[in-house]
Design a protein around this motif. Structure first.
Motif, PDB file in Angstrom:
ATOM      1  N   ALA A 189      23.554  34.198  39.237  1.00 34.91           N
ATOM      2  CA  ALA A 189      24.475  34.921  40.396  1.00 34.91           C
ATOM      3  C   ALA A 189      24.739  36.286  40.313  1.00 34.91           C
ATOM      4  CB  ALA A 189      25.593  34.026  40.365  1.00 34.91           C
ATOM      5  N   ARG A 190      25.099  36.681  39.040  1.00 31.98           N
ATOM      6  CA  ARG A 190      25.524  38.172  38.746  1.00 31.98           C
ATOM      7  C   ARG A 190      24.282  39.137  39.064  1.00 31.98           C
ATOM      8  NH1 ARG A 190      28.257  36.247  34.026  1.00 31.98           N
ATOM      9  NH2 ARG A 190      26.884  37.157  32.714  1.00 31.98           N
ATOM     10  N   LEU A 191      23.230  38.710  38.718  1.00 29.35           N
ATOM     11  CA  LEU A 191      22.037  39.732  38.925  1.00 29.35           C
ATOM     12  C   LEU A 191      21.963  39.831  40.367  1.00 29.35           C
ATOM     13  CD1 LEU A 191      19.558  40.771  37.615  1.00 29.35           C
ATOM     14  CD2 LEU A 191      18.334  38.690  37.685  1.00 29.35           C
ATOM     15  N   LEU A 192      22.006  38.706  41.290  1.00 27.81           N
ATOM     16  CA  LEU A 192      21.936  39.010  42.708  1.00 27.81           C
ATOM     17  C   LEU A 192      23.195  39.544  43.253  1.00 27.81           C
ATOM     18  CD1 LEU A 192      20.065  35.680  43.116  1.00 27.81           C
ATOM     19  CD2 LEU A 192      19.001  38.119  43.399  1.00 27.81           C
ATOM     20  N   GLY A 193      24.120  39.765  42.379  1.00 32.24           N
ATOM     21  CA  GLY A 193      25.387  40.611  43.209  1.00 32.24           C
ATOM     22  C   GLY A 193      26.134  39.613  44.002  1.00 32.24           C
ATOM     23  N   ARG A 194      25.947  38.235  43.705  1.00 31.56           N
ATOM     24  CA  ARG A 194      26.637  37.164  44.504  1.00 31.56           C
ATOM     25  C   ARG A 194      27.978  36.904  44.054  1.00 31.56           C
ATOM     26  NH1 ARG A 194      22.592  34.913  47.889  1.00 31.56           N
ATOM     27  NH2 ARG A 194      21.258  36.852  48.433  1.00 31.56           N
TER      28      ARG A 194
END
Length: 412
Positions: free
Chosen positions: A113-118
């Protein structure tokens, strides 16, 4: 005081330790099934990968697997990827919006989720089990996220759970799914561990897709019970709707962009395993029986020293809370779960990832303990463990359990 008054929803922080040092999945501690090794070897000369989302043979085998579990669909509703991490990453990207997940949860969900900026939010789990959110806490979290301008769209759950090794009761699964669907959330149900139930005849595994067929995408990492973790392959089953078809197409686009393609030899072995011939089903049965006995022994060792843990019901691990031993741990310089991870990993001689890896608070002294390393250090010992009538009496298993118990007993 209600939980929401104590702990407002907030995006996941960056203080969970470096992603690159994240824990591997629990090791099965068992040799490769010879029949699967032969299938892989027979296609080892194939040099081309499967097409994005997997070839027809692999997808049809996945359909047959789910059909035997009451989940109907065609190969056009299935996508495959080299491991569940890339598959879940593609699903999060394809569905968009904010992500909700239980606390604790599988170690890879937070970094994805963090990698996708979500924006991603944890929801507390009920007292009975992990893997699914408390229905009332879920509704409250959705309400508050929306009030703060968020767009909750996706709920990740695991009915047979990593890290807690518990199985969610059907009535709780139904309540959580109904709450999610009522708020317009799509559900991704990770069912990697559904075939590892320790007592399959005494427990009921209910897939959310059986209750909410149009609102649930099922994913499964075959390394849970069917194939070795070194042969990465995972499959996803999408709902048979036009909207889900569009999402599947988006997932295939993302897998293509990532180069996340299944190797042909691995796909052949995976398809063979998904058809569940006698040798595969017997291995699943033997492994579940063995893990049940060893996990129960490890669980007793945890409780003996005064720590807490729910009885493990699936998988090859258990989740222990060493909070009652906080004073003794502090005397050894252990004050949070990162330090607990280092402390126990050294003493047990096997990975013991702390609860911070799974979304628990850093100050909570929780840890996932794997049972695979207790089964033997050589293929011969592991095979003996698998076939023994009383595996706990084998010298190598008894010795490994003794070392495990002694590492915990130091804290009493």
């Amino acid at each position: 005081m209600h939980w929401s008054e104590r702990e407002p929803p907030r995006p996941l922080g960056e203080d969970h330790g470096p992603v690159r040092y994240g824990p591997p999945a629990p090791d099965p501690g068992l040799p490769v099934l010879p029949e699967l090794a032969a299938v892989l070897a027979a296609s080892a000369a194939r040099t081309r990968p499967e097409p994005p989302g997997g070839g027809t043979i692999l997808r049809e085998a996945a359909c047959a697997y789910w059909e035997r579990r009451g989940l109907h669909g065609g190969p056009g509703d299935v996508a495959a990827a080299p491991g569940v991490q890339s598959l879940v990453l593609a699903l999060i990207a394809a569905y968009g919006g904010d992500v909700l997940m239980p606390r604790p949860c599988p170690a890879t969900w937070m970094p994805q989720a963090r990698l996708l900026g979500r924006p991603a939010y944890h929801v507390p789990t009920p007292a009975e089990c992990g893997g699914i959110p408390d229905p009332y806490a879920l509704l409250e979290t959705v309400r508050r996220v929306r009030a703060e301008g968020g767009r909750p769209r996706l709920l990740l759950i695991s009915v047979a759970d990593d890290p807690t090794a518990t199985l969610a009761p059907p009535e709780l699964v139904r309540e959580a799914c109904e709450a999610a669907v009522s708020e317009g959330l799509h559900i991704v149900s990770d069912e990697t561990w559904r075939d590892t139930l320790h007592r399959p005849h005494d427990t009921v595994m209910l897939s959310p897709a059986e209750m909410c067929p149009d609102d649930v995408t099922v994913v499964s990492d075959l390394a849970g019970a069917l194939t070795p973790s070194a042969w990465p392959v995972a499959v996803a089953r999408f709902p048979a709707t036009a909207r889900a078809s569009a999402r599947r197409a988006r997932v295939l686009d993302i897998l293509t962009a990532l180069g996340a393609l299944v190797a042909e030899p691995v796909a052949g072995a995976a398809a063979h395993a998904l058809h569940e011939p006698d040798a595969v089903t017997e291995r699943i049965r033997q492994a579940a029986r063995l893990q049940a006995q060893v996990a129960s022994a490890a669980h007793r060792a945890v409780l003996t020293v005064g720590a807490l843990a729910r009885p493990p019901q699936a998988g090859r691990h258990l989740y222990a809370d060493l909070g009652p031993l906080r004073t003794r741990l502090a005397a050894r310089g252990v004050t949070d779960s990162m330090e607990l991870e280092d402390y126990l990993t050294k003493r047990i001689g096997a990975p013991a990832p702390g609860g911070h890896r799974f979304g628990d608070e850093l100050g909570a002294l929780r840890v996932r303990l794997s049972t695979g390393p207790l089964l033997g250090s050589t293929p011969e010992q592991q095979t003996e463990s698998l076939t023994a009538v009383e595996p706990l009496k084998l010298p190598h298993v008894a010795r490994a359990l003794s070392i495990f118990a002694a590492a915990l007993d130091e804290l009493r």
